[in-house]
Design a protein around this motif. Structure first.
Motif, PDB file in Angstrom:
ATOM      1  N   UNK B 391       0.580  -1.231   0.148  1.00 45.81           N
ATOM      2  CA  UNK B 391      -0.059  -0.094   0.066  1.00 45.81           C
ATOM      3  C   UNK B 391       0.924   1.239  -0.007  1.00 45.81           C
ATOM      4  N   UNK B 392       2.009   1.222   0.715  1.00 48.65           N
ATOM      5  CA  UNK B 392       2.945   2.373   0.593  1.00 48.65           C
ATOM      6  C   UNK B 392       3.022   2.968  -0.754  1.00 48.65           C
ATOM      7  N   UNK B 394       1.008   2.558  -3.446  1.00 52.82           N
ATOM      8  CA  UNK B 394       0.219   3.094  -4.257  1.00 52.82           C
ATOM      9  C   UNK B 394       0.114   4.118  -4.981  1.00 52.82           C
TER      10      UNK B 394
ATOM     11  N   UNK D 711       5.650   7.750   0.115  1.00 55.46           N
ATOM     12  CA  UNK D 711       4.557   6.945   0.379  1.00 55.46           C
ATOM     13  C   UNK D 711       3.070   7.477   0.166  1.00 55.46           C
ATOM     14  N   UNK D 712       2.139   6.575  -0.376  1.00 57.10           N
ATOM     15  CA  UNK D 712       0.996   7.251  -0.906  1.00 57.10           C
ATOM     16  C   UNK D 712      -0.254   6.470  -0.127  1.00 57.10           C
ATOM     17  N   UNK D 713       0.174   5.946   0.937  1.00 59.78           N
ATOM     18  CA  UNK D 713      -0.908   5.197   1.626  1.00 59.78           C
ATOM     19  C   UNK D 713      -0.973   5.477   3.218  1.00 59.78           C
ATOM     20  N   UNK D 714      -1.920   5.607   3.950  1.00 59.38           N
ATOM     21  CA  UNK D 714      -1.514   5.939   5.351  1.00 59.38           C
ATOM     22  C   UNK D 714      -1.858   4.682   6.275  1.00 59.38           C
ATOM     23  N   UNK D 715      -2.595   4.063   5.318  1.00 60.61           N
ATOM     24  CA  UNK D 715      -3.072   2.702   6.074  1.00 60.61           C
ATOM     25  C   UNK D 715      -2.603   1.583   5.205  1.00 60.61           C
ATOM     26  N   UNK D 716      -2.749   0.246   5.990  1.00 64.98           N
ATOM     27  CA  UNK D 716      -2.122  -0.920   5.462  1.00 64.98           C
ATOM     28  C   UNK D 716      -2.964  -1.650   4.598  1.00 64.98           C
ATOM     29  N   UNK D 717      -4.230  -1.179   4.207  1.00 64.72           N
ATOM     30  CA  UNK D 717      -5.272  -1.703   3.453  1.00 64.72           C
ATOM     31  C   UNK D 717      -5.300  -3.208   3.716  1.00 64.72           C
ATOM     32  N   UNK D 719      -3.493  -5.388   4.917  1.00 61.94           N
ATOM     33  CA  UNK D 719      -2.234  -6.113   4.413  1.00 61.94           C
ATOM     34  C   UNK D 719      -1.391  -6.898   5.627  1.00 61.94           C
ATOM     35  N   UNK D 720      -1.659  -6.121   6.890  1.00 66.72           N
ATOM     36  CA  UNK D 720      -0.892  -6.589   7.983  1.00 66.72           C
ATOM     37  C   UNK D 720       0.609  -6.697   7.749  1.00 66.72           C
ATOM     38  N   UNK D 721       1.234  -5.551   7.067  1.00 67.96           N
ATOM     39  CA  UNK D 721       2.490  -5.743   6.960  1.00 67.96           C
ATOM     40  C   UNK D 721       3.343  -5.363   8.282  1.00 67.96           C
ATOM     41  N   UNK D 722       2.747  -4.543   9.024  1.00 67.29           N
ATOM     42  CA  UNK D 722       3.255  -4.244  10.369  1.00 67.29           C
ATOM     43  C   UNK D 722       2.153  -4.867  11.484  1.00 67.29           C
ATOM     44  N   UNK D 723       2.518  -5.965  11.865  1.00 67.65           N
ATOM     45  CA  UNK D 723       1.705  -6.392  12.870  1.00 67.65           C
ATOM     46  C   UNK D 723       1.956  -6.253  14.452  1.00 67.65           C
TER      47      UNK D 723
ATOM     48  N   UNK E  76       2.365   3.687   8.786  1.00 66.74           N
ATOM     49  CA  UNK E  76       1.015   3.594   8.821  1.00 66.74           C
ATOM     50  C   UNK E  76       0.460   3.957  10.045  1.00 66.74           C
ATOM     51  N   UNK E  77      -0.913   4.268   9.896  1.00 63.96           N
ATOM     52  CA  UNK E  77      -2.005   4.387  11.026  1.00 63.96           C
ATOM     53  C   UNK E  77      -2.898   3.121  11.238  1.00 63.96           C
ATOM     54  N   UNK E 255       7.882 -12.850  12.156  1.00 66.62           N
ATOM     55  CA  UNK E 255       6.960 -13.083  11.002  1.00 66.62           C
ATOM     56  C   UNK E 255       7.782 -12.494   9.681  1.00 66.62           C
TER      57      UNK E 255
END
Lengths: 175, 466, 202, 736, 278
Positions: B391-392, B394, D711-717, D719-723, E76-77, E255
């Protein structure tokens, strides 16, 4: 040996076929169907049946080319892959069959097509001089029947042609 | 229902010759205008490409997630367009659909030229254009080879095979016509056609080999065409990107290719018919058949589209699903819906005879279909690049002047090739139209037929003459 | 045999050498010849010649006199070779170490002394240059071919000659080996050098 | 013979062609094997340890901020390639921040001043050093007619022998005006510590804490010694009992980005919350024994509801913080720039320090620092008070000569101080700098100084992490330009003008340092070494350990009432001019690496932006990217609105760093400087400027521009990249 | 290019990926990144710029999305639509994951990206023709393309003196990416070879790991069971070459991102911890 070549130009295709058919049925003694060549503006599979079994060997070349493409393609790829200085592998086989199938498939077609083409060029009697008997009408709407014969057979053939409403007869002496 | 003959079988052969040969001489003013417009378009592309070559790919506005942009979608578009010629020529030849004969020549030329256009794009889009030959497997002292696993190197194989095969096919099919041209030309042209016609005299031997060769070529061309677009589809399907990694991509691409090809054929059909007064040959009946074929393919394409959506929707791959949703709702939504509308709804115009027979409508419809097909390629390439996994990253891409110029220029290049072609080569196959006329005439001419059948007492093939 | 194929199969159609089949056969033959060269041996200096250009140096340094006549070891002057990726040009102080006394009347030496007195080093031109994206280390090569083999260090010039040619016969050094990738890779294969691109490319 | 050698040539690269480029630059090239194209220059006289192709590491000190981290520079073929942390440094233990990484870029910066410049006819023109020296001699030399107190030094935080030299120089010219200016400072914290604990820079031991409650202290970004605290923070996080971080601030700082609990607070009310928490703690059984007797009564006024109303923090959250403070000992409570930068900053910080006192953190996580024995070398810590003081003094025409080094006051001073006008009125201004900054452009004489990597120096960090040290800065390579001089060399030469007897014998700063080090020797545990050995050892180690006498904390707590800032209907919002790791106070805006390195929270690069809460923005119809005009009583700026909920609805945050009108190609004309519209209010107790107390109003312009961000997104959509796991799971897996 | 090579490679024709393909790995460099320690400070990414000759592209090209940061910190938030976030951000240092079964490798038409015997994804700049397929097929989108020739613009004199001579300055049209600081690996391996020993753990590290103020990044050799990084992998029960970890203790934090794609990344992340009890 045959000494003369005669070409009859026909406007009516049916008549031309009939003439060929007559030659075939030995209406003129001494002239066989193998001495007859047909010049035509379009393709006539039916007429060629009348002309008898004249083989075209192109499929054999095609088969050869395809087989070569298959074998050579695979060997070439496998050899190249196996001898590559660095193996782009990452846990994958050195000689990956699926992708090689794709390439071998292409190479098969590639060689098949080119052999077919060259076979066509070399077996179909292209690259010849058109000869004096060639008439530009043949590329328009007339059909030419060319017969190779001896001098004594000239007259009966002319007669036969005229019987079938020939438009024009051209003759030439071979040597 | 108007029942109509595909062609007027009473047409004189000399008329065929003169009509077609007439189309090859003395270009009119409109021709020259179009010609120079095309040259101007190509010139723009050349300037853009030189600039891009010297500067790098930066000016094209490609960016990190969106690395391919219009270059590859245009590539797929042209490759797709090339399939129509093969379809009309080879498939219809094999199934003996002789209504193909008046229109297959330009379709085949279209195949070749769109391939020649398409071939530029994978090269243009390279960062280091001057090293493009590294994808060709040549023996090098360095001991390095292309990576045969890469669909891009498959492309190199497939396109070169397809280009050579389709050029040969076009050329072989043209030899008898070139002989006609030779016989009717003078001066330099006579020499040119003389060389090109390879000494064709129309002897039975030549015709026999010709028939075999042509058939064999057609037989190879059909699987080749299918494989080529499958391979192009594997540029996408072999990746792991959501929206690209789709099992149904090969048939989808082939259907799309045939679709866009048919649409382009309709466009060119109408243009040639209009400009060269080929009403006698490119008849409304043939047009109708082409349209019906296009309609059928459009429905196949629509079906495959729906299948793909459904499979994605009900599948467990969340990433693909998100890409699908992004296609329909994201920044590319208007393109997506235009594609769906023009590709699946507009072709219903082809289902109505009234419309089919109305050339201006058909012209517009065919352009819309082409547009839809271009958008389809864009929708294949762009959303996945823009909205894949991370997503980063996109991000969407706005094509720059450079990119547009090169894409436009490709249309100019295609047009240029085609314009040259119609003036240098017969765009309607004369000998085959003659065959068509001949056979049709014979079929309806009972007497002639009967006369012919009387002679069936002739010895069977293979038997020795008595 | 080729003749046989030609006569049997192409009797009627033989129009010279250009046949798909004979072309293929030739390709395969060429291929197998290429692939079957070479077996790993202890040390096989790579072959290959390069027609080097004469490089104009600020001082025409006579390698032959130093190496052949005076029997000076290569690594006496190119002292960094065993410690670094580059062999290095000897510092001017090293030249002056001898030439303050020896051969001071020769014009070249006078030129050198001039440099030394100005406090400058001559601007030598690089002769054996590899592209900038190549990582080549003298250190590892000397380790393998000299020290690991217990090769007599006095004869190191023979090892240097693998890549630099017979410098002892040259005045100004000249490139006589190709020093291109195929050449490097061939030697790596013969002598068990790494085949990993990233070993040499950076 | 070799004495004639220029050391530059001597160490010069063995062929700078070692810089690798790929196959030509413009045109396609396949032929890359070139014979006789590239030059190779050999060393004239080689140093034993210099091997071409092999990097050598030297120890030095980073000067990108004032933390004084030790660094290792990798030098190859005579040029510095990279800077890494010094593993043995007690401050940074082998680590660096991004500003430290960019140290090399400050050195190789293309915009460095390459020769002295003299003002002639209104504009600065390049001049020779002879001319510059002559000018200096005229104005500051022994013949100059200088009345007492007419010379002033204006520097940043300065320490070590540079400070000693400045002091000496001031003495020699009969003045004592040394203004040290630093926008990012912790002076109020120091003042409070000094008053309450008798220790201006108490050692903070985050790694021993179980809880950090930070009121806007960006201790891993800009506060005191960021790399040191980041290392401690790391140890706190990985301790068996993982410590937690509660960050209370009006605009999320980089440190806030790692908080377990982040609390948005109305700007300027942190002190009230601290008092409220103290009240809560007393009410909930935390001993108030260490507090003054009337504490209980004074604090009782700060009941939960009142505090909540004033601060905008919900009572539940206050209770949550209170509980955490009560249950997790030891903890540490810190106050950052936003608390200090208020008109009652001192009181607010006191209230925060009070919490530390109450919770018994003094002696546990807040430890006494060592008293540095060499006072003349101690850091002269800069502040904003000096900024105002200088502006005032200069405006009153108190100075004939001003010498500026290591500071860019024209950029950092709020416009309302009118510092630029005051400075302009000084007859002779000498600016010693590397870069053509705003102050240099106003100077009468600009002296180009060597970069950190070319110069000698000693540094004593204001915040002495671990043990007391003198960090040594040594040249890692020969100066890039002939016409630059070391700062020390310049001061020595100026001292020699006045006091040839004492300083004339030193050839340069190096000679001076060798001389002082011979005396310094006895100070450490290295008494048995010869001066040369000691010198070499010190250079190798990059630092000298100094035995210091530990201070003793004597707690003198006091409680003062704190009022919330008064509301102002005309200026509804509070301006937060936040500094960040990276561009810092603007001094690194000329480093492209740091320009292109995004803000840690907003992720914006290469420009200015104004962070505004979406609810505030929507009231004014502002959308993301709208150019908004921010006006205070002192002026206005325009910036793109960045809608984010990491800023309090009553605040608008404009980061520091941009808005340079000079300062080279990478900084000039980029963004805006929020300091310019700061109203010059001061904290009553310390005299520091209340930088965070400016009230502003915001209006829309009709422009909308793209905010450049990584970066173009503030959320992970999803995707759980950062858990993320809860701390319970961590405990169940025993810390793994 | 010998017959022998053909035969040897043929016999090694198919070994499964789980066994490491037909590699006998000498080293297998890997990382562990503790997200609980990552404070998002950018030290690693700036260190990467300094070490690896990364070009600064400038605002205009940055706006186009043509930035070149091998190591980027994603922020990310977790929860949107709150008045204020109640905890910090999620920082994610993202660089090339050096996948064991990298998706970029099979698609490169000229094999410019391949797998080294050290288990790294190599990118051979001088072989790259810039088809950018690798980037398109990279789920992490961590490959950066040289859209311009940056030599003059990014390193105006004298900045070019800072360029690290151990690796190329990439020209236009070339793909580049994080290499795990292969130039450092190369030097360390050469040194170890010359001293006839194995590379020691901690002898060198990558620029990012070296700079990281909180030591969140640990780099090392997983073939060395004593190395810090292999201990961490073991401790968190993360195994290579699987697309789903079977952990005895499912709560262990290790992970790998996009592991389910079976790309076998070499970077193990440790989950971010949030203490919601304060």
């Amino acid at each position: 040996m045959k000494t003369h070549r005669v070409k009859g130009l026909f406007n009516n295709f049916e008549e031309a076929f009939a003439a060929v058919s007559d030659v075939r049925h030995s209406k003129v003694p001494g002239i066989g169907i193998d001495d007859v060549t047909l010049n035509s503006p379009i393709e006539h599979p039916e007429v060629e049946e009348v002309l008898g079994d004249r083989p075209a060997h192109i499929p054999k070349f095609t088969l050869g080319g395809a087989t070569f493409g298959l074998v050579f393609g695979f060997l070439f790829l496998a050899a190249a892959q196996a001898s590559f200085l660095v193996q782009p592998q990452g846990g994958k086989p050195v000689i990956p069959l699926p992708s090689n199938f794709v390439l071998v498939y292409e190479m098969l077609i590639f060689f098949a097509v080119w052999t077919t083409f060259f076979a066509f060029l070399f077996t179909s009697g292209l690259f010849q001089r058109r000869g004096n008997l060639y008439s530009e009408k043949v590329s328009l709407d007339q059909i030419g029947v060319i017969v190779e014969l001896n001098k004594d057979q000239l007259e009966p053939l002319r007669k036969l042609f005229q019987q079938h409403k020939v438009l024009e007869i051209r003759e030439e002496e071979i040597r | 229902m108007v029942i109509e003959k595909d062609i007027n079988e009473q047409i004189k052969w000399a008329q065929i010759n003169s009509d077609v040969l007439r189309s090859m001489e003395n270009p009119r003013k409109a021709y020259w205008i179009t010609f120079f417009v095309c040259i101007a378009m190509v010139a723009c592309a050349v300037v853009a490409e030189i600039y891009q070559y010297r500067t790098g790919l930066g000016p094209s506005n490609l960016n990190n997630p969106h690395m391919w942009g219009m270059y590859i979608s245009t590539f797929v578009f042209w490759i797709g367009m090339s399939h129509s010629g093969t379809l009309l020529s080879a498939i219809l030849h094999i199934i003996h659909a002789d209504w193909r004969k008046p229109i297959y020549r330009f379709a085949e030329a279209m195949t070749t030229f769109s391939l020649m256009t398409a071939g530029f794009f994978p090269i243009i889009h390279l960062g280091r254009v001057w090293n493009f030959y590294w994808v060709v497997p040549y023996v090098s002292a360095r001991g390095v080879w292309p990576n045969f696993r890469s669909p891009l190197s498959w492309d190199a194989f497939a396109i070169s095979t397809y280009l050579s095969a389709s050029m040969l096919f076009l050329f072989i099919g043209m030899i008898p016509d070139l002989a006609i041209c030779r016989d009717n030309a003078r001066g330099f042209r006579k020499k040119l056609y003389g060389a090109l016609s390879l000494g064709w005299v129309g002897s039975d031997k030549q015709w026999r080999h010709f028939r075999k060769t042509y058939l064999l070529m057609a037989c190879f061309l059909i699987p080749l065409a299918v494989s080529v677009h499958s391979i192009v589809s594997s540029d996408f399907a072999m990746s792991i990107m959501p929206g690209w990694h789709v099992t149904s991509f090969p048939p989808y691409f082939v259907a799309g290719a045939l679709y866009s090809g048919c649409a382009a054929i309709i466009t060119l059909f109408i243009m040639l018919r209009y400009f060269f007064r080929f009403e006698e040959y490119m008849t409304l009946a043939i047009m109708e058949k082409t349209c019906k074929l296009t309609f059928a393919i459009a429905m196949v394409w629509t079906y495959l589209n729906l299948i793909e959506f459904a499979a994605t929707w009900y599948g467990h791959d969340v990433y693909s699903k998100e890409v699908l949703i992004a296609k329909a709702t994201g920044p590319y939504a208007w393109i997506f819906w235009t594609m769906i509308f023009c590709g699946s709804v507009v072709p219903f115009a082809l289902a109505f005879q009234k419309l089919r027979r109305h050339m201006p409508t058909m012209f517009v419809v065919s352009l819309l279909l082409n547009l839809s097909m271009y958008f389809e390629r864009w929708m294949i390439v762009a959303p996945t690049l823009s909205m894949a996994m991370e997503p980063h990253q996109f991000y969407i891409m706005y094509a720059s002047v450079v990119q547009w110029a090169i894409v436009f220029g490709s249309f100019g290049w295609f047009g240029l090739l085609f314009l040259v072609f119609v003036k240098v080569f017969p765009s309607v196959s004369m000998y085959e139209v003659k065959e068509m006329v001949f056979h049709r005439r014979r079929l309806i001419n009972e007497e002639a037929a009967a006369k012919f059948h009387r002679r069936s007492g002739d010895p069977q093939p293979g038997a020795q003459p008595a | 045999m080729v003749q046989w194929i030609r006569t049997r199969m192409f009797r009627k159609y033989a129009h010279g050498a250009f046949h798909p089949v004979s072309l293929g056969v030739a390709l395969i033959l060429a291929w197998s010849m290429m692939t079957s060269t070479g077996f790993a041996a202890d040390v096989q200096p790579p072959g290959g010649v390069h027609k080097g250009v004469d490089v104009e140096q600020p001082i025409e340094f006579p390698h032959n006199i130093h190496v052949e006549v005076n029997k000076i070891n290569c690594m006496y002057c190119h002292t960094y070779a065993r410690r670094s990726k580059v062999a290095g040009i000897p510092p001017t102080s090293k030249c002056m170490g001898c030439h303050k006394i020896i051969a001071t009347d020769k014009p070249r030496i006078q030129k050198l002394t001039e440099y030394w007195q100005k406090g400058e080093s001559p601007k030598w031109k690089k002769v054996h240059d590899v592209p900038d994206f190549v990582h080549f280390t003298h250190e590892r090569h000397l380790k393998k071919f000299v020290f690991d083999r217990d090769y007599p260090v006095e004869d190191v010039k023979e090892v240097c000659a693998f890549c630099h040619g017979q410098i002892k016969e040259m005045t100004v050094a000249k490139k006589v080996k190709p020093l291109n990738m195929g050449w490097c890779a061939g030697c790596h294969e013969k002598n068990g050098g790494p085949g990993d691109c990233w070993k040499c490319h950076k | 013979m070799s004495g004639k050698l220029n050391r530059r040539d001597f160490l010069k690269a063995l062929g700078l062609g070692g810089t690798a480029t790929l196959a030509g630059c413009d045109m396609p090239t396949t032929v890359t094997l070139e014979e006789g194209k590239e030059d190779v220059v050999s060393y004239l006289l080689p140093e034993e340890y210099v091997i071409p192709g092999v990097g050598v590491t030297y120890a030095s000190t980073c000067t990108q901020c004032n933390a004084g981290c030790g660094v290792h520079g990798r030098v190859r073929e005579g040029r510095v390639l990279k800077v890494e942390g010094h593993p043995d440094s007690p401050i940074n233990a082998g680590k660096t921040c991004q500003m430290g990484q960019a140290l090399v870029q400050a050195h190789y910066n293309p915009d460095r001043i390459k020769s002295p410049m003299v003002r002639e006819g209104g504009s600065l023109v390049p001049a020779t050093w002879e001319k510059a020296q002559a000018l200096l001699d005229e104005k500051l030399g022994s013949k100059a007619n200088l009345a007492a107190g007419r010379v002033a030094w204006l520097t940043g935080t300065v320490s070590g022998h540079q400070r000693a030299l400045i002091t000496n120089h001031l003495e020699s010219v009969g003045s004592n005006h040394h203004f040290a200016v630093e926008v990012v400072n912790t002076n109020v914290w120091s003042a409070v510590s000094r008053d309450m604990l008798d220790d201006p820079q108490p050692q903070i031991s985050l790694d021993k804490a179980k809880l950090i409650l930070s009121f806007g202290a960006d201790f891993m970004g800009t506060w005191q010694s960021p790399v040191h605290f980041a290392g401690q923070f790391s140890r706190m996080r990985t301790a068996a009992d993982r410590g937690a971080l509660i960050q209370v601030e009006s605009k999320m700082s980089m440190t806030g980005g790692s908080a377990d609990l982040w609390v948005a607070i109305r700007p300027g009310t942190e002190g009230i919350l601290a008092l409220g928490l103290a009240n809560y703690l007393i009410a909930n059984g935390v001993s108030s024994a260490s507090l003054p007797g009337d504490a209980r009564d004074k604090l009782a006024a700060y009941d939960m509801q009142k505090v909540s109303n004033a601060t905008g923090v919900s009572t539940a959250t206050i209770e949550r913080i209170g509980k955490a403070l009560k249950n997790r000992a030891p903890s540490v409570v810190l106050a950052g720039a936003a608390v200090e930068g208020q008109v009652n900053g001192y009181e607010a910080v006191s209230a925060i320090m009070l919490l530390n006192v109450m919770l018994g953190n003094i002696g546990q996580t807040i430890l006494p620092s060592g008293k540095f024995p060499l006072q003349q070398l101690e850091a002269k810590v800069g502040g904003t008070r000096d900024l105002a003081a200088f502006a005032q003094a200069a405006a009153q025409k108190q100075f004939d000569v001003v010498l500026v080094h290591g500071a860019n006051p024209v950029f950092t001073a709020p416009a309302s101080l009118k510092l630029d006008e005051a400075l302009a009125s000084v007859p002779f201004k000498v600016v010693m700098t590397q870069f053509p900054d705003e102050t240099a452009m106003m100077a009468d004489l600009v002296l180009p100084v060597s970069s950190t990597l070319e110069d000698w120096g000693t540094h004593v960090a204001a915040y002495q992490a671990g043990a007391s040290n003198i960090s040594i800065q040594q040249p890692l390579m020969e100066p890039l330009y002939d016409q630059t001089r070391g700062f020390g060399d310049i001061v020595i030469s100026m001292l020699a003008m006045r006091n040839a007897a004492q300083y004339g014998s030193f050839k340069d700063y190096y000679g001076y340092l060798r001389n002082v080090f011979a005396n310094l020797k006895g100070a450490g545990a290295t008494a048995s070494l010869s001066p040369d050995e000691f010198w070499n050892n010190s250079l190798q180690a990059g630092m000298i350990k100094i035995d210091s006498t530990p201070r003793k904390h004597t707690v003198k707590a006091s409680i003062a009432a704190i009022d919330a800032p008064a509301a102002d209907a005309n200026f509804p919002l509070t301006l937060i001019p936040s500094a960040r790791m990276g561009l810092f106070d603007g001094r690194h805006a000329n480093l492209p690496w740091l320009q292109e390195s995004p803000d840690q929270i907003a992720k914006v690069v290469w420009g200015s932006w104004a962070e505004i809460h979406p609810s505030t923005a929507s009231k004014m119809g502002i959308t993301h990217g709208d150019v908004i005009r921010i006006e205070s009583e002192a002026g206005g700026i325009e910036a793109r609105a960045y809608l984010t909920n990491t800023v309090h609805a009553d605040a608008i945050a404009v980061p520091l760093g941009q808005g340079h009108t000079e300062y080279g190609r990478y900084a000039k004309g980029r963004g805006v400087n929020p300091l310019k519209i700061v109203k010059a209010a001061v904290d009553a107790k310390t005299g520091e400027l209340a930088l965070f107390a400016t009230r502003v109003k915001v209006s829309k312009t009709n422009k909308n521009e793209i905010i450049l961000r990584l970066g173009h997104s503030d959320t992970q959509h999803g995707r759980r990249l950062v858990r993320t796991v809860s701390v319970d799971a961590l405990k169940r897996t025993k810390g793994a | 290019m010998s017959l022998k090579n053909v035969m040897e490679n043929w016999s090694a024709y198919r070994k499964d990926a789980e066994a490491g393909g037909h590699h006998t790995y000498e080293h297998r460099w890997a990382m562990s990144i503790n997200l609980d320690l990552c404070i998002g400070c950018n030290a690693c990414s700036t260190a990467c710029y300094a070490e690896n000759n990364l070009a600064v592209v400038g605002p205009e090209r940055f706006a186009k999305g043509q930035a070149m940061h091998w190591m980027r910190i994603e922020r990310y938030w977790d929860v949107e639509d709150k008045e204020y976030p109640d905890q910090g951000a999620s920082f994610l240092p993202m660089m090339c994951q050096q996948c064991g079964a990298a998706t970029c490798e099979p698609v490169c038409p000229v094999a410019a990206t391949y797998h080294t015997p050290d288990g790294l994804n190599a990118q051979v700049y001088n072989r790259c023709i810039g088809s950018r397929y690798c980037s398109n097929n990279c789920p992490f989108r961590v490959r950066y393309f040289n859209f311009y020739s940056y030599y003059e613009s990014a390193w105006p004199e004298p900045m070019h003196l800072q360029l690290n001579p151990d690796l190329s300055v990439r020209d236009k049209g070339v793909m580049e990416k994080c290499t795990f600081c292969v130039q450092r690996i190369r030097v360390a391996k050469d040194k170890a070879k010359i001293e006839n020993r194995k590379v020691k753990d901690g002898e060198f590290t990558t620029a990012c790991a070296q700079a990281c103020p909180t030591s969140a990044i640990v780099f090392g050799d997983t073939m060395d069971p004593e190395s810090k990084v292999s201990m961490l992998w073991k401790q968190h029960q993360v195994t290579r070459a699987v697309y789903k970890q079977h952990k005895e203790d499912p709560e262990l934090r290790g992970y790998r991102i996009f592991e389910e794609l079976n790309v076998d990344p070499s970077v193990m992340y440790l989950e971010r911890v949030r203490d919601t009890t304060v």
